[in-house]
Write an enzyme that holds these catalytic residues in place. Structure first.
Site, mmCIF file in Angstrom:
data_model
loop_
_atom_site.group_PDB
_atom_site.id
_atom_site.type_symbol
_atom_site.label_atom_id
_atom_site.label_comp_id
_atom_site.label_asym_id
_atom_site.label_seq_id
_atom_site.Cartn_x
_atom_site.Cartn_y
_atom_site.Cartn_z
ATOM 1 N N SER A 58 0.805 -1.191 -0.056
ATOM 2 C CA SER A 58 0.419 -0.252 0.130
ATOM 3 C C SER A 58 1.005 1.050 0.401
ATOM 4 O O SER A 58 1.891 1.354 0.852
ATOM 5 C CB SER A 58 -1.001 -0.056 1.073
ATOM 6 O OG SER A 58 -0.171 0.671 2.231
ATOM 7 N N LYS A 59 0.474 2.420 -0.703
ATOM 8 C CA LYS A 59 0.598 3.628 -0.638
ATOM 9 C C LYS A 59 1.418 3.918 0.523
ATOM 10 O O LYS A 59 2.567 4.328 0.484
ATOM 11 C CB LYS A 59 0.158 4.682 -1.374
ATOM 12 C CG LYS A 59 -0.477 4.229 -2.659
ATOM 13 C CD LYS A 59 -1.614 5.430 -2.822
ATOM 14 C CE LYS A 59 -2.259 4.982 -4.281
ATOM 15 N NZ LYS A 59 -3.173 4.851 -3.693
ATOM 16 N N ARG A 60 1.221 3.435 1.752
ATOM 17 C CA ARG A 60 1.864 3.515 2.890
ATOM 18 C C ARG A 60 2.829 3.103 3.479
ATOM 19 O O ARG A 60 3.501 4.375 4.368
ATOM 20 C CB ARG A 60 0.622 4.000 4.309
ATOM 21 C CG ARG A 60 -0.461 4.944 4.507
ATOM 22 C CD ARG A 60 -1.691 4.583 6.168
ATOM 23 N NE ARG A 60 -2.376 3.639 4.883
ATOM 24 C CZ ARG A 60 -2.081 2.196 5.888
ATOM 25 N NH1 ARG A 60 -1.817 2.351 6.795
ATOM 26 N NH2 ARG A 60 -2.794 1.267 5.573
ATOM 27 N N LYS A 61 3.412 2.415 2.826
ATOM 28 C CA LYS A 61 4.224 1.497 3.466
ATOM 29 C C LYS A 61 5.935 1.689 2.671
ATOM 30 O O LYS A 61 6.809 1.854 2.822
ATOM 31 C CB LYS A 61 3.836 0.923 3.783
ATOM 32 C CG LYS A 61 3.264 0.646 4.796
ATOM 33 C CD LYS A 61 3.315 -1.379 5.350
ATOM 34 C CE LYS A 61 1.925 -1.538 7.023
ATOM 35 N NZ LYS A 61 1.551 -2.699 7.149
#
Ligand code: GLU
Length: 439
Positions: A250-253
């Protein structure tokens, strides 16, 4: 001739790094066999298009050396196949299915469908189209002539769908819980299911290798191929790229767009090399090789579950049921670094736990609810199990994390295990219920 494709939807600002991994595999398989690789833009969900996304995606793929062999524009600059430019084709095939009695027109309004779903949910039924329009096709046709908006729906037959996935082996699905899928939307665009099947057929695709998130769609596609009377391609569903903790990328990680890696200074060759090694290994164990070498040595069968299965069978000897081993491979392949890790990871699938890592006494009531819910599931597959368990979790008043830890421990004995829903599917309904009753 071997023909492969990637069929990305331009719903992001660039090509997803996971799509590059599947593109690479499809590309290599075509090249290795002197076949053809094509790029098809699936832009049928107009509401999700990201401006500029398609262009960026094609540029990135080109920078990576993943280049299509065919373009619908003869002689002009390269252009991919684009579904939005083929609307007449899908319409014609949707009509053909209606004429064959394999699909039907539906003029139900959004209000009616919303009401229907709310009622089904209140009655704890699986929400699916109630076939109201199927029984009144003459009337519906008149409404359409008068200008009413309509969709075309696939008439899902009552059947078991069985196919051999190139990577996962035999896959079985019951059609009974499938909804009568919309094939043609009221805006005249096809849905993914119709578009993908018509195009893979017309473009003579022989091998469809795509991410595992499309596996639940494949039975619908098979029903469509059969309805048209078309020969089916081979399907292979590749495991998704994940974060090191196995969560979805995911974009967050992590960066998810391929160009972000290139912008960070990673050479395209190195990126491809790295992606090639996800779920596949070089026959000589090499870590560094270029695209040409990859094409030379790549073989779909090495991405297969089968190979790891035979290694496991060889390693643990004849003591365990081979069929069960085969089913466990997709669950453990990414978690296993050594063969010796197989047994600790999967032991619970072969024998019930004799101890629990957390005490379960206080959960007796919730577990009784779990049993009732499990009993009510007809098609005991991971998807349905997952949905059902989320429902019980909600009703139980426990936090999701607490509920699932409790369930995991009740089924496996351990706080950490391979994915729970899939494990429960392998164990089967009776065994799961039996285990929960013994707590
Ligand atoms: N349009 C789908 C996607 O966005 C294609 C899936 C497939 O390869 O069939 O990935």
């Amino acid at each position: 001739m071997i023909r492969t494709r990637i069929a990305p939807s331009p719903t992001g600002k660039d090509v997803h790094i996971g799509s590059v991994a599947t593109a690479l595999m499809n590309y290599a398989w075509a090249k290795k066999n002197n076949g053809k690789f094509i790029i098809r833009i699936e832009d049928t969900d107009q509401s999700r298009l990201v401006p500029g996304g398609e262009k960026k995606m094609l540029t990135t793929l080109q920078e990576l050396g993943i280049i299509a062999d065919e373009s619908p524009l003869i002689g002009g600059p390269f252009a991919p196949y684009r579904q939005s430019e083929r609307l007449d084709i899908y319409k014609k095939y949707a009509q053909e299915l209606v004429e064959k009695g394999k699909a039907y027109y539906c003029t139900c309004t959004l209000e009616r469908l919303t009401e229907m779903r709310a009622k089904q949910q209140a009655e704890k039924k699986v929400p699916k189209y109630d076939r109201f329009c199927l029984s009144r096709q003459d009337e519906v046709k008149k409404q359409i002539e008068e200008g009413m908006k309509y969709v075309v729906r696939l008439l899902i037959p009552e059947t078991e769908i069985v196919f051999t996935d190139l990577i996962r082996g035999e896959v079985r699905f019951q059609s009974s819980n499938l909804d009568d899928q919309v094939l043609l939307k009221s805006d005249g665009f096809p849905t993914y299911h119709l578009g993908v099947v018509v195009d893979d057929h017309l473009m003579e695709i022989t091998h469809v290798m795509r991410g595992e998130e499309w596996l639940p769609s494949t039975p619908k596609h098979i029903i469509l191929y059969d309805a048209f009377g078309w020969e089916k391609p081979f399907f292979g569903h590749v495991s998704l790229l994940r974060n090191p903790d196995k969560s979805k990328l995911s974009k967050r990680k992590n960066p998810v767009w391929a160009s972000e890696y290139i912008e960070k200074g990673i050479f395209p060759e190195a990126l491809l090399n790295y992606l090639a090694l996800m779920g596949w290994s070089h026959p000589e164990g090499k870590d560094i090789f270029d695209l040409d070498e990859y094409i030379r040595v790549f073989d779909i069968k090495d991405v297969q579950t089968e190979k790891l299965k035979s290694k496991v069978v060889e390693y643990i000897g004849g003591e365990y049921n081979e069929k069960v081993i085969e089913m466990t491979i997709p669950l453990v392949r990414e978690r296993m670094k050594k063969l010796s890790e197989y047994i600790p990871l999967t032991e619970f699938l072969f024998k019930a736990p004799d101890a629990y890592e957390i005490p379960l006494e206080k959960y007796k009531d919730t577990l009784t609810k779990v049993i009732a819910k499990l009993e009510s599931i007809d098609a005991f597959n991971s998807l349905k199990i997952g949905e059902a368990m989320v429902d019980v979790a909600k009703e139980s008043g426990l936090k999701n994390s607490e509920f699932f830890q409790m369930l995991r421990v009740a089924i496996t004995g351990k706080k950490i295990s391979p994915p729970l829903n899939e494990s429960m599917e392998i164990l089967g309904k009776e065994e799961c219920i039996k285990r929960i009753k013994t707590v």
